[in-house]
Motif scaffolding. Sequence first.
Motif, PDB file in Angstrom:
ATOM      1  N   GLU A 181       0.825  -1.211   0.000  1.00  0.00           N
ATOM      2  CA  GLU A 181       0.000   0.000   0.000  1.00  0.00           C
ATOM      3  C   GLU A 181       0.862   1.266   0.000  1.00  0.00           C
ATOM      4  O   GLU A 181       2.033   1.219   0.373  1.00  0.00           O
ATOM      5  N   PRO A 182       0.285   2.413  -0.410  1.00  0.00           N
ATOM      6  CA  PRO A 182       1.012   3.672  -0.243  1.00  0.00           C
ATOM      7  C   PRO A 182       1.404   3.828   1.229  1.00  0.00           C
ATOM      8  O   PRO A 182       0.597   3.562   2.119  1.00  0.00           O
ATOM      9  N   SER A 183       2.644   4.220   1.465  1.00  0.00           N
ATOM     10  CA  SER A 183       3.251   4.306   2.810  1.00  0.00           C
ATOM     11  C   SER A 183       3.599   2.931   3.369  1.00  0.00           C
ATOM     12  O   SER A 183       4.054   2.825   4.510  1.00  0.00           O
ATOM     13  N   GLY A 184       3.415   1.857   2.578  1.00  0.00           N
ATOM     14  CA  GLY A 184       3.819   0.528   3.016  1.00  0.00           C
ATOM     15  C   GLY A 184       5.328   0.466   3.197  1.00  0.00           C
ATOM     16  O   GLY A 184       6.087   1.113   2.470  1.00  0.00           O
ATOM     17  N   GLY A 185       5.773  -0.314   4.172  1.00  0.00           N
ATOM     18  CA  GLY A 185       7.184  -0.357   4.529  1.00  0.00           C
ATOM     19  C   GLY A 185       7.991  -1.311   3.679  1.00  0.00           C
ATOM     20  O   GLY A 185       7.517  -1.876   2.686  1.00  0.00           O
ATOM     21  N   ILE A 186       9.234  -1.530   4.097  1.00  0.00           N
ATOM     22  CA  ILE A 186      10.128  -2.426   3.388  1.00  0.00           C
ATOM     23  C   ILE A 186       9.643  -3.867   3.499  1.00  0.00           C
ATOM     24  O   ILE A 186       8.919  -4.225   4.424  1.00  0.00           O
ATOM     25  N   THR A 187      10.043  -4.675   2.533  1.00  0.00           N
ATOM     26  CA  THR A 187       9.992  -6.129   2.672  1.00  0.00           C
ATOM     27  C   THR A 187      11.406  -6.561   3.048  1.00  0.00           C
ATOM     28  O   THR A 187      12.331  -6.415   2.240  1.00  0.00           O
ATOM     29  N   PRO A 188      11.639  -7.057   4.275  1.00  0.00           N
ATOM     30  CA  PRO A 188      13.006  -7.354   4.714  1.00  0.00           C
ATOM     31  C   PRO A 188      13.660  -8.469   3.897  1.00  0.00           C
ATOM     32  O   PRO A 188      12.980  -9.304   3.291  1.00  0.00           O
ATOM     33  N   TRP A 189      14.987  -8.479   3.921  1.00  0.00           N
ATOM     34  CA  TRP A 189      15.742  -9.555   3.305  1.00  0.00           C
ATOM     35  C   TRP A 189      15.263 -10.909   3.826  1.00  0.00           C
ATOM     36  O   TRP A 189      15.069 -11.080   5.041  1.00  0.00           O
ATOM     37  N   HIS A 190      15.097 -11.862   2.927  1.00  0.00           N
ATOM     38  CA  HIS A 190      14.706 -13.213   3.327  1.00  0.00           C
ATOM     39  C   HIS A 190      14.871 -14.155   2.142  1.00  0.00           C
ATOM     40  O   HIS A 190      15.045 -13.721   1.004  1.00  0.00           O
ATOM     41  N   ALA A 191      14.811 -15.459   2.425  1.00  0.00           N
ATOM     42  CA  ALA A 191      14.755 -16.503   1.397  1.00  0.00           C
ATOM     43  C   ALA A 191      13.466 -17.280   1.604  1.00  0.00           C
ATOM     44  O   ALA A 191      13.169 -17.744   2.708  1.00  0.00           O
ATOM     45  N   ASP A 192      12.697 -17.439   0.539  1.00  0.00           N
ATOM     46  CA  ASP A 192      11.366 -18.038   0.641  1.00  0.00           C
ATOM     47  C   ASP A 192      11.384 -19.475   1.152  1.00  0.00           C
ATOM     48  O   ASP A 192      10.481 -19.900   1.879  1.00  0.00           O
ATOM     49  N   GLN A 193      12.399 -20.239   0.764  1.00  0.00           N
ATOM     50  CA  GLN A 193      12.346 -21.676   1.037  1.00  0.00           C
ATOM     51  C   GLN A 193      12.528 -22.003   2.522  1.00  0.00           C
ATOM     52  O   GLN A 193      12.285 -23.138   2.931  1.00  0.00           O
ATOM     53  N   PHE A 194      12.903 -21.002   3.318  1.00  0.00           N
ATOM     54  CA  PHE A 194      12.871 -21.162   4.775  1.00  0.00           C
ATOM     55  C   PHE A 194      11.495 -21.649   5.233  1.00  0.00           C
ATOM     56  O   PHE A 194      11.377 -22.390   6.220  1.00  0.00           O
ATOM     57  N   TYR A 195      10.438 -21.258   4.513  1.00  0.00           N
ATOM     58  CA  TYR A 195       9.061 -21.551   4.907  1.00  0.00           C
ATOM     59  C   TYR A 195       8.535 -22.861   4.339  1.00  0.00           C
ATOM     60  O   TYR A 195       7.436 -23.282   4.700  1.00  0.00           O
ATOM     61  N   TRP A 196       9.291 -23.511   3.429  1.00  0.00           N
ATOM     62  CA  TRP A 196       8.735 -24.604   2.652  1.00  0.00           C
ATOM     63  C   TRP A 196       9.369 -25.947   3.027  1.00  0.00           C
ATOM     64  O   TRP A 196      10.587 -26.093   2.956  1.00  0.00           O
ATOM     65  N   PRO A 197       8.578 -26.965   3.363  1.00  0.00           N
ATOM     66  CA  PRO A 197       9.127 -28.293   3.682  1.00  0.00           C
ATOM     67  C   PRO A 197       9.373 -29.119   2.420  1.00  0.00           C
ATOM     68  O   PRO A 197       8.783 -30.184   2.217  1.00  0.00           O
ATOM     69  N   LEU A 198      10.246 -28.613   1.570  1.00  0.00           N
ATOM     70  CA  LEU A 198      10.506 -29.215   0.264  1.00  0.00           C
ATOM     71  C   LEU A 198      11.977 -29.603   0.151  1.00  0.00           C
ATOM     72  O   LEU A 198      12.866 -28.831   0.524  1.00  0.00           O
ATOM     73  N   ALA A 199      12.247 -30.784  -0.393  1.00  0.00           N
ATOM     74  CA  ALA A 199      13.596 -31.339  -0.401  1.00  0.00           C
ATOM     75  C   ALA A 199      14.519 -30.669  -1.411  1.00  0.00           C
ATOM     76  O   ALA A 199      15.685 -30.412  -1.125  1.00  0.00           O
ATOM     77  N   SER A 200      14.018 -30.403  -2.589  1.00  0.00           N
ATOM     78  CA  SER A 200      14.864 -29.950  -3.697  1.00  0.00           C
ATOM     79  C   SER A 200      14.896 -28.428  -3.775  1.00  0.00           C
ATOM     80  O   SER A 200      13.888 -27.764  -3.510  1.00  0.00           O
ATOM     81  N   PRO A 201      16.053 -27.864  -4.191  1.00  0.00           N
ATOM     82  CA  PRO A 201      16.100 -26.419  -4.439  1.00  0.00           C
ATOM     83  C   PRO A 201      15.430 -26.018  -5.749  1.00  0.00           C
ATOM     84  O   PRO A 201      15.425 -24.836  -6.094  1.00  0.00           O
ATOM     85  N   HIS A 202      14.847 -26.992  -6.471  1.00  0.00           N
ATOM     86  CA  HIS A 202      14.150 -26.667  -7.716  1.00  0.00           C
ATOM     87  C   HIS A 202      12.778 -26.073  -7.394  1.00  0.00           C
ATOM     88  O   HIS A 202      11.731 -26.709  -7.563  1.00  0.00           O
ATOM     89  N   THR A 203      12.800 -24.843  -6.904  1.00  0.00           N
ATOM     90  CA  THR A 203      11.599 -24.049  -6.645  1.00  0.00           C
ATOM     91  C   THR A 203      11.862 -22.656  -7.198  1.00  0.00           C
ATOM     92  O   THR A 203      13.004 -22.182  -7.203  1.00  0.00           O
ATOM     93  N   VAL A 204      10.821 -22.001  -7.675  1.00  0.00           N
ATOM     94  CA  VAL A 204      11.003 -20.662  -8.244  1.00  0.00           C
ATOM     95  C   VAL A 204       9.693 -19.889  -8.133  1.00  0.00           C
ATOM     96  O   VAL A 204       8.608 -20.470  -8.257  1.00  0.00           O
ATOM     97  N   THR A 205       9.821 -18.596  -7.880  1.00  0.00           N
ATOM     98  CA  THR A 205       8.668 -17.706  -7.805  1.00  0.00           C
ATOM     99  C   THR A 205       8.704 -16.729  -8.970  1.00  0.00           C
ATOM    100  O   THR A 205       9.741 -16.101  -9.220  1.00  0.00           O
ATOM    101  N   VAL A 206       7.593 -16.604  -9.685  1.00  0.00           N
ATOM    102  CA  VAL A 206       7.469 -15.539 -10.677  1.00  0.00           C
ATOM    103  C   VAL A 206       6.788 -14.351  -9.998  1.00  0.00           C
ATOM    104  O   VAL A 206       5.771 -14.512  -9.321  1.00  0.00           O
ATOM    105  N   TRP A 207       7.383 -13.172 -10.148  1.00  0.00           N
ATOM    106  CA  TRP A 207       6.930 -11.929  -9.510  1.00  0.00           C
ATOM    107  C   TRP A 207       6.444 -11.020 -10.625  1.00  0.00           C
ATOM    108  O   TRP A 207       7.230 -10.595 -11.469  1.00  0.00           O
ATOM    109  N   ILE A 208       5.126 -10.779 -10.656  1.00  0.00           N
ATOM    110  CA  ILE A 208       4.483 -10.107 -11.792  1.00  0.00           C
ATOM    111  C   ILE A 208       3.876  -8.789 -11.343  1.00  0.00           C
ATOM    112  O   ILE A 208       2.772  -8.751 -10.770  1.00  0.00           O
ATOM    113  N   PRO A 209       4.568  -7.665 -11.564  1.00  0.00           N
ATOM    114  CA  PRO A 209       3.935  -6.375 -11.264  1.00  0.00           C
ATOM    115  C   PRO A 209       2.773  -6.134 -12.227  1.00  0.00           C
ATOM    116  O   PRO A 209       2.894  -6.371 -13.432  1.00  0.00           O
TER     117      PRO A 209
END
Length: 277
Positions: free
Chosen positions: A122-150
Amino acid sequence: MEAIIDKTDLLNELDTPYEVSQEAISFYRKNGFVKLKHVLSPRVLDYYGDIITELVFRLNTLIKPMEERTTYERAFLQIMNLWREDDRAREFVFSKRLAKIAADLMGVEGVRIYHDQALYKEPSGGITPWHADQFYWPLASPHTVTVWIPLQETPMEMGPLAFAEGSQHVAIGRDIEISDESEKTLSDELQRQNFTVHDTPFDLGEVSYHAGWTFHRAGPNVSDRPRKVMTMIYMDNDQRIIEPRNPYQVADHAKWLNNAPIGGGPQDELNPIVFTY
């Protein structure tokens, strides 16, 4: 009366292959991300952007004033799995064009959806801090990818996504949730190890893909408009589920993987294959 739209061209575009250059594939595998121009037309972004925006504001439950929110809550409104809420959103999320790019970048035969999420800063929304997504995912392989579509042109003042080049190859910070702590710890460590930070605006129709272990962040939105973004997380269709290693992975195992057996693969109902060769 709402105008009747012939969606044939839009649906064709969402399923028409986008040829990823070998240069882009090599860049992704070295740096853990890539930005690609002219992936989606203004017409597709306008039509599906309106649908996604309506869903975000209808389903959003975060109504606290900005000054009362946590750092995470100030970063964005986050609405997940829109494909299960609306058939038109499903058309966008299940785009073979976008999914094939993910498969080509990772070098896999096919990809499943892990889940989608709209991220509206949102307007006046703050930073998104540094992070790695796969910290949250119980997945074995690093073959994961996010598409970010503005869903709009995204200049620097709106807080585009930034990436630490090559950070998917290092083990620092893989046990830190997104927070003020992750912002400081990872910022210091990435600087100490001389990682290059790629932080540039997005043109309309430009999208990025980043690997699950690539560290990324976004600046605040100091404009007077919301930064509207849709994302889909893809995983190799042969991905395996591991024993959750933190409470967030326990929650993800239940919510996004339906508590599928440890050591097995995701189930087709909740994590369908969206592209395969």
